[in-house]
Design an enzyme around this catalytic site. Structure first.
Site, PDB file in Angstrom:
ATOM      1  CE  LYS A   1      -0.121  -4.424   3.173  1.00 39.67           C
ATOM      2  NZ  LYS A   1      -0.771  -5.956   2.584  1.00 39.67           N
TER       3      LYS A   1
ATOM      4  CE1 TYR B   1      -3.172  -2.393   6.155  1.00 35.70           C
ATOM      5  CE2 TYR B   1      -2.948  -0.009   5.663  1.00 35.70           C
ATOM      6  CZ  TYR B   1      -3.259  -1.396   5.120  1.00 35.70           C
ATOM      7  OH  TYR B   1      -3.233  -1.763   3.843  1.00 35.70           O
TER       8      TYR B   1
ATOM      9  CB  THR C   1      -0.912   0.116   1.417  1.00 40.53           C
ATOM     10  OG1 THR C   1      -1.299   1.343   1.300  1.00 40.53           O
ATOM     11  CG2 THR C   1       0.060  -0.454   2.287  1.00 40.53           C
ATOM     12  CG  ASP C   2      -1.020   4.870  -0.949  1.00 38.00           C
ATOM     13  OD1 ASP C   2      -1.740   4.395  -0.006  1.00 38.00           O
ATOM     14  OD2 ASP C   2      -1.541   5.950  -1.419  1.00 38.00           O
ATOM     15  CD  GLU C   3      -3.256   3.334   4.357  1.00 41.35           C
ATOM     16  OE1 GLU C   3      -3.050   3.510   5.698  1.00 41.35           O
ATOM     17  OE2 GLU C   3      -4.467   3.524   3.873  1.00 41.35           O
TER      18      GLU C   3
HETATM   19  P1  NAD Z   1      -9.991  -6.713   3.342  1.00 41.80           P
HETATM   20  O1  NAD Z   1      -9.895  -6.498   4.419  1.00 41.80           O
HETATM   21  O2  NAD Z   1     -11.245  -6.650   2.360  1.00 41.80           O
HETATM   22  O3  NAD Z   1      -9.716  -8.367   3.052  1.00 41.80           O
HETATM   23  C1  NAD Z   1      -8.707  -9.222   3.580  1.00 41.80           C
HETATM   24  C2  NAD Z   1      -8.762 -10.478   3.291  1.00 41.80           C
HETATM   25  O4  NAD Z   1      -7.848 -11.306   3.981  1.00 41.80           O
HETATM   26  C3  NAD Z   1     -10.139 -11.192   3.800  1.00 41.80           C
HETATM   27  O5  NAD Z   1     -10.796 -12.023   2.883  1.00 41.80           O
HETATM   28  C4  NAD Z   1      -9.632 -11.834   5.229  1.00 41.80           C
HETATM   29  O6  NAD Z   1     -10.859 -13.054   5.377  1.00 41.80           O
HETATM   30  C5  NAD Z   1      -8.473 -12.292   4.649  1.00 41.80           C
HETATM   31  N1  NAD Z   1      -7.500 -12.678   5.600  1.00 41.80           N
HETATM   32  C6  NAD Z   1      -7.155 -11.897   6.882  1.00 41.80           C
HETATM   33  N2  NAD Z   1      -6.085 -12.347   7.703  1.00 41.80           N
HETATM   34  C7  NAD Z   1      -5.898 -13.625   7.077  1.00 41.80           C
HETATM   35  C8  NAD Z   1      -5.116 -14.600   7.278  1.00 41.80           C
HETATM   36  N3  NAD Z   1      -4.304 -14.501   8.455  1.00 41.80           N
HETATM   37  N4  NAD Z   1      -5.105 -15.754   6.561  1.00 41.80           N
HETATM   38  C9  NAD Z   1      -5.726 -15.972   5.439  1.00 41.80           C
HETATM   39  N5  NAD Z   1      -6.553 -14.913   4.924  1.00 41.80           N
HETATM   40  C10 NAD Z   1      -6.585 -13.807   5.742  1.00 41.80           C
HETATM   41  O7  NAD Z   1      -8.844  -6.061   2.457  1.00 41.80           O
HETATM   42  P2  NAD Z   1      -8.873  -5.368   0.896  1.00 41.80           P
HETATM   43  O8  NAD Z   1      -9.171  -3.910   1.149  1.00 41.80           O
HETATM   44  O9  NAD Z   1      -9.375  -6.196  -0.007  1.00 41.80           O
HETATM   45  O10 NAD Z   1      -7.092  -5.303   0.781  1.00 41.80           O
HETATM   46  C11 NAD Z   1      -6.363  -6.542   0.324  1.00 41.80           C
HETATM   47  C12 NAD Z   1      -5.104  -6.236   0.246  1.00 41.80           C
HETATM   48  O11 NAD Z   1      -4.569  -4.833  -0.488  1.00 41.80           O
HETATM   49  C13 NAD Z   1      -4.390  -5.828   1.697  1.00 41.80           C
HETATM   50  O12 NAD Z   1      -2.864  -6.459   1.629  1.00 41.80           O
HETATM   51  C14 NAD Z   1      -4.367  -4.314   1.907  1.00 41.80           C
HETATM   52  O13 NAD Z   1      -3.063  -3.894   2.498  1.00 41.80           O
HETATM   53  C15 NAD Z   1      -4.022  -4.040   0.370  1.00 41.80           C
HETATM   54  N6  NAD Z   1      -4.445  -2.668  -0.157  1.00 41.80           N
HETATM   55  C16 NAD Z   1      -5.589  -2.184   0.049  1.00 41.80           C
HETATM   56  C17 NAD Z   1      -6.079  -0.916  -0.339  1.00 41.80           C
HETATM   57  C18 NAD Z   1      -7.492  -0.361  -0.340  1.00 41.80           C
HETATM   58  O14 NAD Z   1      -7.679   0.691  -0.517  1.00 41.80           O
HETATM   59  N7  NAD Z   1      -8.506  -1.241   0.380  1.00 41.80           N
HETATM   60  C19 NAD Z   1      -5.161  -0.147  -1.094  1.00 41.80           C
HETATM   61  C20 NAD Z   1      -3.710  -0.453  -1.141  1.00 41.80           C
HETATM   62  C21 NAD Z   1      -3.428  -1.755  -0.775  1.00 41.80           C
HETATM   63  P1  TYD Z   2     -10.515   4.369   5.364  1.00 46.12           P
HETATM   64  O1  TYD Z   2     -11.494   3.970   4.342  1.00 46.12           O
HETATM   65  O2  TYD Z   2     -10.291   3.758   6.847  1.00 46.12           O
HETATM   66  O3  TYD Z   2      -8.943   4.352   4.421  1.00 46.12           O
HETATM   67  P2  TYD Z   2      -7.646   4.756   5.097  1.00 46.12           P
HETATM   68  O4  TYD Z   2      -7.420   5.227   6.362  1.00 46.12           O
HETATM   69  O5  TYD Z   2      -6.699   3.426   5.004  1.00 46.12           O
HETATM   70  O6  TYD Z   2      -7.024   5.704   3.885  1.00 46.12           O
HETATM   71  O7  TYD Z   2     -10.526   5.926   5.375  1.00 46.12           O
HETATM   72  C1  TYD Z   2     -10.289   7.007   4.216  1.00 46.12           C
HETATM   73  C2  TYD Z   2     -10.275   8.401   4.861  1.00 46.12           C
HETATM   74  O8  TYD Z   2     -11.625   8.704   5.491  1.00 46.12           O
HETATM   75  C3  TYD Z   2      -9.287   8.471   5.985  1.00 46.12           C
HETATM   76  O9  TYD Z   2      -8.634   9.901   5.930  1.00 46.12           O
HETATM   77  C4  TYD Z   2     -10.073   8.566   7.218  1.00 46.12           C
HETATM   78  C5  TYD Z   2     -11.512   9.185   6.903  1.00 46.12           C
HETATM   79  N1  TYD Z   2     -12.555   8.348   7.601  1.00 46.12           N
HETATM   80  C6  TYD Z   2     -13.519   9.417   8.025  1.00 46.12           C
HETATM   81  O10 TYD Z   2     -13.287  10.542   8.185  1.00 46.12           O
HETATM   82  N2  TYD Z   2     -14.820   8.811   8.887  1.00 46.12           N
HETATM   83  C7  TYD Z   2     -14.847   7.426   8.914  1.00 46.12           C
HETATM   84  O11 TYD Z   2     -15.759   6.855   9.474  1.00 46.12           O
HETATM   85  C8  TYD Z   2     -13.904   6.410   8.375  1.00 46.12           C
HETATM   86  C9  TYD Z   2     -13.947   4.992   8.202  1.00 46.12           C
HETATM   87  C10 TYD Z   2     -12.812   7.094   7.741  1.00 46.12           C
END
Ligand code: NAD
Ligand code: TYD
Length: 340
Positions: free
Chosen positions: A157, A153, A125-127
């Site tokens: 990562k 988090y 992630t970019d985070e």
């Molecule tokens: P999500 O939380 O929707 O899904 C995570 C999945 O991982 C779930 O299905 C969960 O059951 C599974 N999981 C958790 N712990 C596990 C374990 N110990 N063993 C096997 N499975 C397990 O997450 P997401 O938003 O789909 O993100 C997926 C990946 O992409 C993550 O690695 C996250 O860091 C990365 N990512 C997410 C975003 C975003 O905006 N959502 C952006 C950049 C990168």
């Molecule tokens: P989020 O979807 O949790 O993603 P991330 O923190 O990984 O970027 O949050 C996106 C942005 O929205 C973040 O700046 C936090 C803000 N946020 C709120 O203001 N209220 C909320 O209830 C949530 C869940 C997030």
């Protein structure tokens, strides 16, 4: 090729699994997922009977289980999405983030060393880069930006990314890493900003905006993220990191107001609440490397994509209502009682 997609029942992983199953009928796709609260097999209904698809329930941090599985399945490619992903949960309970995101990643890497694979791809992630100031719109994260994580988090990562690169250099495991900006789209768990705000606005409940709502996120449609990962896995150079983003920066307040406007709900629903501790101010990706080297470009524009996404949540109220009520967790018990 036999491809193992870990975390494939989550938001992004389920789009990846569907894309691979449909676009590469000659490949075998194994979805490995622990089915934590964030895993939902309903997201994979469209492929559950496909001949080149299989689901395995399991934990990436369970060494014995992972080694047995790798021995049996002989994977060619691992794409690791499995993670604890919600920043607010990591502030409350960092332990599970360390276990899954760090120990789970190193367990997979150890299994790759032991059994050999063609490619291990880490979905990062970019985070991991920390944040950028709000008054410097000229600054972006590129692949050389130092790691500077803010939350448990992102620290977990970032730690995983360091192990991935160390296993490449020390043991020669053929790895790649992608670092993407915030994703949006269908099937996102309704704890994240966009689906949370849509579900609450639909119920005429207050929308909790952290701090002033001026924090900026760089939004990318989930399908564009998965297309980029597919390109990296097939054409990317081993040992390289690729940033993924589409230059769609919006303040949280802009996103929330777009949702209210699309739903025809009043801005009076917005409630400014106590800020998230350590809240990152701005994320912004420079995607030049993946664009020039692999020819990736996003197909979705944010203004159309967000409207389409909001409409999906309106049309699929049942999906998120089953999550809010906890009913979605019964699906696995019913569907898989005789299969795993
Ligand atoms: P999500 O939380 O929707 O899904 C995570 C999945 O991982 C779930 O299905 C969960 O059951 C599974 N999981 C958790 N712990 C596990 C374990 N110990 N063993 C096997 N499975 C397990 O997450 P997401 O938003 O789909 O993100 C997926 C990946 O992409 C993550 O690695 C996250 O860091 C990365 N990512 C997410 C975003 C975003 O905006 N959502 C952006 C950049 C990168
Ligand atoms: P989020 O979807 O949790 O993603 P991330 O923190 O990984 O970027 O949050 C996106 C942005 O929205 C973040 O700046 C936090 C803000 N946020 C709120 O203001 N209220 C909320 O209830 C949530 C869940 C997030």
């Amino acid at each position: 090729m036999k491809i193992c997609v870990t975390g494939g029942a989550g938001f992004i992983g389920s789009v990846m699994v569907q894309m691979l199953v449909k676009n590469y009928p000659e490949d075998e796709i194994v979805c490995l997922d622990k089915l934590t609260y964030a895993g939902n097999l309903e997201n994979l209904k469209a492929v559950e009977n496909a001949p080149n698809y299989k689901f395995v329930k399991g934990d990436i941090a369970d060494r014995e289980f992972i080694f047995d599985l790798f021995k049996k399945e002989k994977f060619d490619v691992i794409i690791n999405f499995a993670a604890e992903t919600h920043v607010d949960r990591s502030v409350e309970h960092p332990e599970e983030f360390i276990r899954t995101n760090v120990m789970g990643t190193t367990t997979l890497l150890d299994a790759c060393r032991e059994f050999g694979i063609k490619r291990y791809h880490q979905v990062s992630t970019d985070e991991v880069y920390g944040d950028l100031p709000l008054d410097r719109p000229d600054l972006f994260f590129d692949e050389t930006t130092p790691i500077h994580a803010s939350s448990p988090y992102s620290a977990a990562k970032a730690s995983a990314d360091l192990f991935v690169m160390a296993y490449y250099r020390t043991f020669g495991v053929p790895v790649t890493i992608s670092r993407c900006s915030n994703n949006y789209g269908q099937y996102q768990f309704p704890e994240k900003l966009i689906p949370l705000m849509i579900s609450r606005a639909e119920a005429d409940e207050a929308l909790p905006v952290y701090g002033t709502g001026e924090n900026v996120r760089d939004w990318l449609h989930v399908e564009d993220h998965c297309k980029a990962i597919d390109l990296i896995v097939r054409k990317g150079r081993v040992g390289e990191i690729y940033n993924i983003g589409g230059h769609n920066e919006r303040t949280n307040l802009q996103v929330v107001k777009t949702i209210l406007d699309a739903l025809g709900k009043p801005e009076s629903l917005i409630k400014y609440v106590k800020d998230r501790p350590g809240h990152d101010r701005r994320y912004a990706i420079n995607p030049t490397k993946i664009e020039t080297e692999l020819g990736w470009e996003p197909t979705w524009n944010f203004d159309t994509g967000i409207r389409q996404t909001i409409q999906w949540y309106i049309d699929n109220e049942d999906w998120w209502k089953r999550i809010l009520s906890g009913e979605y967790q019964d699906y696995f018990k019913e569907m898989y009682k005789d299969r795993v």
